[in-house]
Design a protein around this motif. Structure first.
Motif, PDB file in Angstrom:
ATOM      1  N   LEU A 160       0.914  -1.116  -0.004  1.00  0.00           N
ATOM      2  CA  LEU A 160      -0.046   0.113   0.014  1.00  0.00           C
ATOM      3  C   LEU A 160       0.987   1.263   0.114  1.00  0.00           C
ATOM      4  O   LEU A 160       1.869   1.341   0.746  1.00  0.00           O
ATOM      5  N   ALA A 161       0.551   2.103  -0.590  1.00  0.00           N
ATOM      6  CA  ALA A 161       1.431   3.299  -1.038  1.00  0.00           C
ATOM      7  C   ALA A 161       0.486   4.532  -1.218  1.00  0.00           C
ATOM      8  O   ALA A 161      -0.541   4.464  -1.588  1.00  0.00           O
ATOM      9  N   GLY A 162       0.640   5.764  -0.844  1.00  0.00           N
ATOM     10  CA  GLY A 162       0.076   6.935  -0.950  1.00  0.00           C
ATOM     11  C   GLY A 162      -0.218   7.879   0.280  1.00  0.00           C
ATOM     12  O   GLY A 162       0.664   7.787   0.864  1.00  0.00           O
ATOM     13  N   PHE A 163      -1.198   8.356   0.253  1.00  0.00           N
ATOM     14  CA  PHE A 163      -1.239   9.612   1.504  1.00  0.00           C
ATOM     15  C   PHE A 163      -2.761   9.259   2.018  1.00  0.00           C
ATOM     16  O   PHE A 163      -3.732   9.139   1.378  1.00  0.00           O
ATOM     17  N   ALA A 164      -2.760   9.225   3.240  1.00  0.00           N
ATOM     18  CA  ALA A 164      -3.883   9.032   4.077  1.00  0.00           C
ATOM     19  C   ALA A 164      -4.266  10.438   4.986  1.00  0.00           C
ATOM     20  O   ALA A 164      -3.418  11.218   5.426  1.00  0.00           O
ATOM     21  N   LYS A 165      -5.533  10.711   5.095  1.00  0.00           N
ATOM     22  CA  LYS A 165      -5.794  12.011   5.825  1.00  0.00           C
ATOM     23  C   LYS A 165      -5.687  11.908   7.420  1.00  0.00           C
ATOM     24  O   LYS A 165      -5.287  12.884   8.049  1.00  0.00           O
ATOM     25  N   SER A 166      -5.384  10.532   7.887  1.00  0.00           N
ATOM     26  CA  SER A 166      -5.320  10.590   9.271  1.00  0.00           C
ATOM     27  C   SER A 166      -4.706   9.147   9.562  1.00  0.00           C
ATOM     28  O   SER A 166      -4.543   8.181   8.695  1.00  0.00           O
ATOM     29  N   SER A 167      -4.249   8.807  10.902  1.00  0.00           N
ATOM     30  CA  SER A 167      -3.639   7.467  11.127  1.00  0.00           C
ATOM     31  C   SER A 167      -4.658   6.426  10.972  1.00  0.00           C
ATOM     32  O   SER A 167      -4.438   5.216  10.923  1.00  0.00           O
TER      33      SER A 167
ATOM     34  N   ALA B  91       0.727 -11.086   2.944  1.00  0.00           N
ATOM     35  CA  ALA B  91       1.426 -10.127   3.714  1.00  0.00           C
ATOM     36  C   ALA B  91       0.997  -8.773   3.136  1.00  0.00           C
ATOM     37  O   ALA B  91       0.777  -8.549   2.046  1.00  0.00           O
ATOM     38  N   VAL B  92       1.229  -7.783   4.107  1.00  0.00           N
ATOM     39  CA  VAL B  92       0.940  -6.357   3.713  1.00  0.00           C
ATOM     40  C   VAL B  92       2.121  -5.570   3.987  1.00  0.00           C
ATOM     41  O   VAL B  92       2.576  -5.736   5.178  1.00  0.00           O
ATOM     42  N   ARG B  93       2.604  -4.916   3.173  1.00  0.00           N
ATOM     43  CA  ARG B  93       3.557  -3.816   3.486  1.00  0.00           C
ATOM     44  C   ARG B  93       2.797  -2.462   3.400  1.00  0.00           C
ATOM     45  O   ARG B  93       2.285  -1.989   2.268  1.00  0.00           O
ATOM     46  N   ASN B  94       2.899  -1.663   4.695  1.00  0.00           N
ATOM     47  CA  ASN B  94       2.063  -0.425   4.579  1.00  0.00           C
ATOM     48  C   ASN B  94       3.069   0.758   4.399  1.00  0.00           C
ATOM     49  O   ASN B  94       3.620   1.184   5.273  1.00  0.00           O
ATOM     50  N   ASP B  95       3.128   1.285   3.349  1.00  0.00           N
ATOM     51  CA  ASP B  95       3.808   2.560   2.963  1.00  0.00           C
ATOM     52  C   ASP B  95       2.979   3.649   2.719  1.00  0.00           C
ATOM     53  O   ASP B  95       3.465   4.931   2.128  1.00  0.00           O
ATOM     54  N   ILE B  96       1.898   3.791   3.343  1.00  0.00           N
ATOM     55  CA  ILE B  96       1.062   4.906   3.211  1.00  0.00           C
ATOM     56  C   ILE B  96       1.696   6.055   4.464  1.00  0.00           C
ATOM     57  O   ILE B  96       1.974   5.829   5.528  1.00  0.00           O
ATOM     58  N   ALA B  97       1.648   7.175   3.803  1.00  0.00           N
ATOM     59  CA  ALA B  97       1.985   8.303   4.687  1.00  0.00           C
ATOM     60  C   ALA B  97       0.914   9.086   5.031  1.00  0.00           C
ATOM     61  O   ALA B  97      -0.071   9.404   4.336  1.00  0.00           O
ATOM     62  N   VAL B  98       0.992   9.689   6.497  1.00  0.00           N
ATOM     63  CA  VAL B  98      -0.205  10.452   6.775  1.00  0.00           C
ATOM     64  C   VAL B  98       0.213  11.756   6.600  1.00  0.00           C
ATOM     65  O   VAL B  98       1.210  12.289   7.126  1.00  0.00           O
ATOM     66  N   ARG B  99      -0.853  12.549   6.016  1.00  0.00           N
ATOM     67  CA  ARG B  99      -0.352  14.052   5.773  1.00  0.00           C
ATOM     68  C   ARG B  99      -0.840  14.929   7.102  1.00  0.00           C
ATOM     69  O   ARG B  99      -1.597  14.541   7.966  1.00  0.00           O
ATOM     70  N   PRO B 100       0.237  15.772   7.288  1.00  0.00           N
ATOM     71  CA  PRO B 100       0.143  16.593   8.386  1.00  0.00           C
ATOM     72  C   PRO B 100      -0.938  17.646   8.428  1.00  0.00           C
ATOM     73  O   PRO B 100      -1.467  17.808   7.413  1.00  0.00           O
TER      74      PRO B 100
END
Length: 107
Positions: free
Chosen positions: A73-80, A98-107
């Motif tokens: 998973l990659a990209g941007f999330a609005k929250s944790s 398996a899951v690799r979570n590379d989602i970044a949370v936007r500040p």
């Protein structure tokens, strides 16, 4: 001494044997087979469908790629919370190894 047709036959046999051996090694060197590619594509589709149906996860902001049952998973999330729900949905998808979570949370 070999005649021309015997030499041609020997060379053709050697070429066929070489191709047979090297093509057999392709899968052994961790290259994906056609069947596993189709399985991975189906997994990606199922995970994306879960994202689209979920009210918390934005399916448009998170990309999903699958290789040999491992979902990345990659990209941007609005929250944790969105990041965690996306990972949970992916892990709960049947067939996911398996899951690799590379989602970044936007500040």
């Amino acid at each position: 001494m070999l005649n021309k047709s015997a030499l041609t036959l020997a060379l053709a046999s050697a070429l066929i044997a070489t191709v047979g051996v090297t093509s057999g090694c392709a899968v052994a060197r961790d290259q994906q087979t056609a069947g596993s590619y189709v399985d991975d594509t189906a997994l990606t589709t199922r995970v994306k469908a879960k994202f689209a149906a979920d009210p918390i996860v934005s399916a448009m902001s998170i990309s999903v790629e699958t290789l040999k049952g491992t979902v990345q998973l990659a990209g941007f999330a609005k929250s944790s919370e969105e990041r965690a729900v996306a990972e949970k949905l992916a892990r709960e998808t049947s067939g996911v190894v398996a899951v690799r979570n590379d989602i970044a949370v936007r500040p």
